[in-house]
Motif scaffolding. Structure first.
Motif, PDB file in Angstrom:
ATOM      1  N   PRO A  58      59.155 -26.962  35.026  1.00  0.00           N
ATOM      2  CA  PRO A  58      58.143 -25.885  35.127  1.00  0.00           C
ATOM      3  C   PRO A  58      58.679 -24.644  35.845  1.00  0.00           C
ATOM      4  CG  PRO A  58      57.219 -28.021  35.742  1.00  0.00           C
ATOM      5  CD  PRO A  58      58.683 -28.234  35.607  1.00  0.00           C
ATOM      6  N   VAL A  59      59.450 -24.874  36.925  1.00  0.00           N
ATOM      7  CA  VAL A  59      59.940 -23.730  37.700  1.00  0.00           C
ATOM      8  C   VAL A  59      60.944 -22.930  36.881  1.00  0.00           C
ATOM      9  CG1 VAL A  59      61.191 -23.025  39.768  1.00  0.00           C
ATOM     10  CG2 VAL A  59      59.565 -24.923  39.876  1.00  0.00           C
ATOM     11  N   GLU A  60      61.845 -23.657  36.220  1.00  0.00           N
ATOM     12  CA  GLU A  60      62.829 -22.954  35.428  1.00  0.00           C
ATOM     13  C   GLU A  60      62.184 -22.171  34.288  1.00  0.00           C
ATOM     14  OE1 GLU A  60      62.971 -26.001  36.371  1.00  0.00           O
ATOM     15  OE2 GLU A  60      64.923 -26.473  37.262  1.00  0.00           O
ATOM     16  N   THR A  61      61.151 -22.740  33.683  1.00  0.00           N
ATOM     17  CA  THR A  61      60.473 -22.054  32.584  1.00  0.00           C
ATOM     18  C   THR A  61      59.832 -20.749  33.058  1.00  0.00           C
ATOM     19  OG1 THR A  61      60.030 -24.173  31.504  1.00  0.00           O
ATOM     20  CG2 THR A  61      58.703 -22.286  30.803  1.00  0.00           C
ATOM     21  N   VAL A  62      59.179 -20.801  34.228  1.00  0.00           N
ATOM     22  CA  VAL A  62      58.551 -19.587  34.779  1.00  0.00           C
ATOM     23  C   VAL A  62      59.609 -18.524  35.074  1.00  0.00           C
ATOM     24  CG1 VAL A  62      57.285 -18.649  36.751  1.00  0.00           C
ATOM     25  CG2 VAL A  62      56.568 -20.812  35.721  1.00  0.00           C
ATOM     26  N   ILE A  63      60.750 -18.974  35.616  1.00  0.00           N
ATOM     27  CA  ILE A  63      61.814 -18.012  35.927  1.00  0.00           C
ATOM     28  C   ILE A  63      62.342 -17.374  34.651  1.00  0.00           C
ATOM     29  CG2 ILE A  63      64.169 -17.797  36.800  1.00  0.00           C
ATOM     30  CD1 ILE A  63      63.457 -19.947  38.883  1.00  0.00           C
ATOM     31  N   TYR A  64      62.554 -18.199  33.590  1.00  0.00           N
ATOM     32  CA  TYR A  64      63.023 -17.654  32.317  1.00  0.00           C
ATOM     33  C   TYR A  64      62.049 -16.601  31.781  1.00  0.00           C
ATOM     34  CZ  TYR A  64      66.638 -21.266  31.989  1.00  0.00           C
ATOM     35  OH  TYR A  64      67.731 -22.051  32.209  1.00  0.00           O
ATOM     36  N   ARG A  65      60.752 -16.984  31.828  1.00  0.00           N
ATOM     37  CA  ARG A  65      59.750 -16.054  31.293  1.00  0.00           C
ATOM     38  C   ARG A  65      59.693 -14.751  32.114  1.00  0.00           C
ATOM     39  NH1 ARG A  65      57.686 -17.128  26.164  1.00  0.00           N
ATOM     40  NH2 ARG A  65      57.821 -19.406  25.875  1.00  0.00           N
ATOM     41  N   ALA A  66      59.732 -14.862  33.447  1.00  0.00           N
ATOM     42  CA  ALA A  66      59.682 -13.670  34.307  1.00  0.00           C
ATOM     43  C   ALA A  66      60.900 -12.768  34.073  1.00  0.00           C
ATOM     44  CB  ALA A  66      59.601 -14.081  35.777  1.00  0.00           C
ATOM     45  N   ALA A  67      62.079 -13.406  33.939  1.00  0.00           N
ATOM     46  CA  ALA A  67      63.292 -12.618  33.688  1.00  0.00           C
ATOM     47  C   ALA A  67      63.202 -11.887  32.354  1.00  0.00           C
ATOM     48  CB  ALA A  67      64.518 -13.522  33.717  1.00  0.00           C
ATOM     49  N   ALA A  68      62.632 -12.583  31.361  1.00  0.00           N
ATOM     50  CA  ALA A  68      62.481 -11.946  30.057  1.00  0.00           C
ATOM     51  C   ALA A  68      61.538 -10.745  30.131  1.00  0.00           C
ATOM     52  CB  ALA A  68      61.971 -12.968  29.040  1.00  0.00           C
ATOM     53  N   LEU A  69      60.462 -10.883  30.926  1.00  0.00           N
ATOM     54  CA  LEU A  69      59.533  -9.751  31.082  1.00  0.00           C
ATOM     55  C   LEU A  69      60.189  -8.584  31.823  1.00  0.00           C
ATOM     56  CD1 LEU A  69      56.181 -11.603  31.922  1.00  0.00           C
ATOM     57  CD2 LEU A  69      56.759 -10.379  29.823  1.00  0.00           C
ATOM     58  N   VAL A  70      61.029  -8.910  32.827  1.00  0.00           N
ATOM     59  CA  VAL A  70      61.732  -7.840  33.552  1.00  0.00           C
ATOM     60  C   VAL A  70      62.648  -7.081  32.599  1.00  0.00           C
ATOM     61  CG1 VAL A  70      63.489  -7.390  35.309  1.00  0.00           C
ATOM     62  CG2 VAL A  70      61.602  -8.941  35.810  1.00  0.00           C
ATOM     63  N   VAL A  71      63.372  -7.857  31.737  1.00  0.00           N
ATOM     64  CA  VAL A  71      64.238  -7.203  30.767  1.00  0.00           C
ATOM     65  C   VAL A  71      63.428  -6.331  29.821  1.00  0.00           C
ATOM     66  CG1 VAL A  71      65.798  -7.614  28.819  1.00  0.00           C
ATOM     67  CG2 VAL A  71      66.017  -8.982  30.892  1.00  0.00           C
ATOM     68  N   LEU A  72      62.269  -6.865  29.385  1.00  0.00           N
ATOM     69  CA  LEU A  72      61.423  -6.115  28.447  1.00  0.00           C
ATOM     70  C   LEU A  72      60.935  -4.804  29.064  1.00  0.00           C
ATOM     71  CD1 LEU A  72      58.700  -7.602  26.138  1.00  0.00           C
ATOM     72  CD2 LEU A  72      58.168  -5.615  27.540  1.00  0.00           C
ATOM     73  N   TRP A  73      60.387  -4.874  30.280  1.00  0.00           N
ATOM     74  CA  TRP A  73      59.833  -3.645  30.890  1.00  0.00           C
ATOM     75  C   TRP A  73      60.940  -2.709  31.396  1.00  0.00           C
ATOM     76  CZ3 TRP A  73      55.282  -1.626  30.372  1.00  0.00           C
ATOM     77  CH2 TRP A  73      54.230  -2.438  29.942  1.00  0.00           C
ATOM     78  N   GLY A  74      62.075  -3.280  31.771  1.00  0.00           N
ATOM     79  CA  GLY A  74      63.190  -2.403  32.119  1.00  0.00           C
ATOM     80  C   GLY A  74      63.656  -1.596  30.924  1.00  0.00           C
TER      81      GLY A  74
END
Length: 654
Positions: A107-123
């Protein structure tokens, strides 16, 4: 034939403005492109969501939502970028919410993957928006530049004055349409060649030296001053032009911009007016000669008839009157020759101060006790060159005029001093020779003259006296004598304020100067430090010369045409460091009264006054205002005298 369609004439202003303005037709293209890209991006997000739901173990799928945002770099609108970023974020959140956590990621790794993907998207989205804003600003700036360039080109092509841009070597960089019409060269023929090709031979050879000296020393002769010069067209024709030159820096390069106005038509009109005025003066002259000589001939012929009637016993009175009439005719002829500058002169080196003292001594016995005569010799004036007898006669004529203007008595002041006529003064008085002079002023505090009388004062047979008390040749004789002596004469008068006549006589040690006043070296002078000076002068020509000189000396200037206007300027412009005011002004407020009121409102204000009226009594005004001699600058003054007086006034503690 008139053209209704501007497209038929590519040089028409309306056509240029239409090209410079934004086009409405392409305005819908960015909107259509944005809509298409948003639609494609939403379809791509839906496809990536399907992959996300079908393959939940592939966490890298979350990064795919950034791909539609990458396309936003080519979009014109940040709004579309935000839509794609929000859509990608929602799809990523939906994919995370609708799929269970599957190994090997917890679960933790999945949340981190998703958050990183959102950071890349908004960046990516923020970078795209920044790129779009910068591109939009650049496009707007480019469009505005094109619009301004087209508008400037329209103005230059339609302006009546020619505009020429040169570099520091004198090579033409730009040649306007009006310049083409004025000089006959096309822009293609002129650009790249030296601007001296538009000058006559005298100025052509000297132009390079002027420009080089300005770049080396900063000495201004034309730049920022303006002058009338001769221009030469492509076919060799010369014409008078008014030249104004400014300086600018473009991309660290110095350029000079010249505005040129053809004065041929104006000078032709002025010459016609001069001819009309000359014919009027000749008519007045011949009428006056006929009147005076007819009277003299009548006296002579009448007395001769009386003598012929009794030849054995001639009437002594008739003989006396006939001889007097002959003497008056001789005197009248001499005065006419003096006015016409045709009399025989015997110029000699004279001590003008001693001569004036002798004339004043003689006048003190003849003008009466009700007229006070003052001789004011300033410093040690040089020796003048003039005909002694004619100069004495001229001073006597001026003194008689002054006596007639002071019916109830008054003060007559003779002032002698060294003076100088510099280039800026000579430019506005083309008949004046540059150089140093010995100056004598004759001033009275009589009734003064109206502006109309002053303008005609030197004309022959013009007089305001009764017909029996003068023939109107006194001032015209003074004018002719001074001009024939290679001097200059000025008259300054105001109704109710008295009259001052100034005679410039050549110095014995004065060398000959070249005839072009613009080529004389300007005297070294103390320069300004950017101080602001209020110039109060009711004569627009004198005011223009004063402000031009002050700006050349490094001062900022504010102008006022009357005492009332000067007070208003002082109240609204607190930056004024010094008030430079004329004493006698036609609006009723003198320079002394203006200074008194100015000091009442601004006690620390520095004041310098100037006047063409002579006399030691100018150091005080009705006992209410005291000014030192250094605070009074007497007209006419040179550039150097002005610089020293202004600098001294500013450096004096308040």
């Amino acid at each position: 034939m008139a053209r209704d369609d501007p497209s038929e004439d590519p040089g028409a202003p309306s056509h240029c403005l239409a090209q410079a303005g934004p086009s409405l037709a392409p305005a819908t293209d960015p909107v259509r492109r944005s809509a298409v890209m948003v639609a494609v991006g939403l379809i791509a997000d839906a496809l990536f969501l399907g992959i996300d739901l079908a393959k939940p173990e592939l966490n890298a799928v979350a990064v795919l939502y950034s791909i539609p945002v990458l396309a936003a770099f080519w979009l014109p609108s940040p709004r579309a970028t935000l839509i794609l970023a929000v859509a990608g974020s929602l799809c990523s959140v939906i994919g995370y919410a609708m799929t269970p956590v599957t190994p090997p990621a917890g679960p933790v790794e999945t949340v981190i993957y998703r958050a990183a993907a959102l950071v890349v998207l908004w960046g990516t989205a923020l970078l795209a928006i920044r790129h779009q804003v910068s591109r939009s600003i650049a496009e707007q700036s480019t469009a505005a530049g094109r619009h301004q360039a087209a508008l400037l080109q329209v103005i230059l092509d339609t302006a009546p004055d020619a505009l020429i841009v040169i570099d520091t070597t004198g090579v033409i960089q730009s040649f306007s349409r009006s310049a083409e019409l004025l000089f006959g060269y096309t822009a293609a023929e002129a650009v790249g060649r030296n601007v001296s090709m538009l000058m006559t031979h005298g100025d052509r050879e000297a132009h390079g030296g002027y420009l080089e000296r300005y770049l080396r020393t900063g000495e201004r002769r034309i730049i920022g001053v303006g002058r009338v010069v001769k221009g030469q067209t492509k076919d060799g024709r010369t014409m008078p032009v008014e030249l104004s030159v400014g300086e600018a820096r473009v991309a660290n390069h110095r350029i000079f911009i010249g505005f040129i106005r053809d004065l041929s038509a104006r000078m032709r009109i002025e010459e016609e007016l001069r001819q009309a005025h000359k014919m009027e003066a000749i008519g007045q002259l011949t009428g006056g000669i006929a009147h005076d000589f007819n009277n003299l001939l009548f006296v002579i012929s009448g007395n001769l008839e009386l003598i012929e009637a009794r030849p054995d016993r001639p009437d002594p009175t008739a003989l006396k009157e006939a001889r007097e009439a002959i003497d008056l005719g001789t005197q009248l002829t001499s005065q006419l020759l003096s006015f016409g500058r045709k009399q025989s002169l015997d110029p000699r080196e004279i001590d003008l101060a001693e001569l004036v003292k002798g004339v004043a001594s003689m006048l003190s016995r003849t003008l009466g006790n009700d007229i006070e005569i003052v001789v004011d010799v300033r410093g040690t004036p040089g020796r003048a060159v003039a005909d002694t007898a004619q100069l004495q006669t001229a001073l006597l004529n001026l003194a008689i005029n002054a006596r007639d203007a002071m019916e109830s008595g008054g003060r007559l002041v003779f002032s002698v001093f060294d003076g100088e006529i510099d280039a800026s003064y000579a430019l506005s008085h083309p008949d004046v020779r540059l150089g140093r002079y010995v100056v004598v002023q004759v001033a009275d505090n009589g009734c003064g003259m109206t502006e109309e009388v002053r303008d005609h004062a030197f004309e022959p047979f013009f007089t305001t006296r009764a017909q029996s008390t003068g023939n109107g040749l006194g001032l015209s004789m003074v004018y002719g004598f001074v001009k024939q002596s290679k001097g200059h004469v000025e008259i300054d008068s105001a109704l109710g304020r008295g009259t001052t006549v100034t005679l410039y006589l050549p110095r014995a040690d004065q060398e000959e100067h070249a005839g072009d006043p613009s080529r004389a070296e300007m005297p070294a002078a103390a320069r300004g430090k950017g101080e602001m000076i209020l110039v109060v002068e009711d004569d627009a020509r004198v005011r223009r010369i004063a402000t031009t000189r002050l700006r050349e000396l490094g001062y900022r200037t504010v102008e006022a045409g009357s005492g009332t206007d000067g007070l208003h300027r002082l109240r609204t412009i607190p930056e004024v460091d010094l008030m430079f005011t004329d004493i006698v002004m036609r609006d009723g407020m003198s320079g002394f009264e203006l200074a008194r009121r100015a000091w009442a409102e601004r006690p620390g204000l520095r004041v310098l006054v100037t006047t063409g009226y002579a006399g030691p009594d100018l150091v005080s005004w009705h006992g209410k205002l005291q000014l030192s001699a250094d605070q009074i600058l007497r007209k006419p003054y040179s550039m150097d005298q002005l610089a020293r007086a202004v600098r001294a006034a500013l450096d004096t503690p308040a």
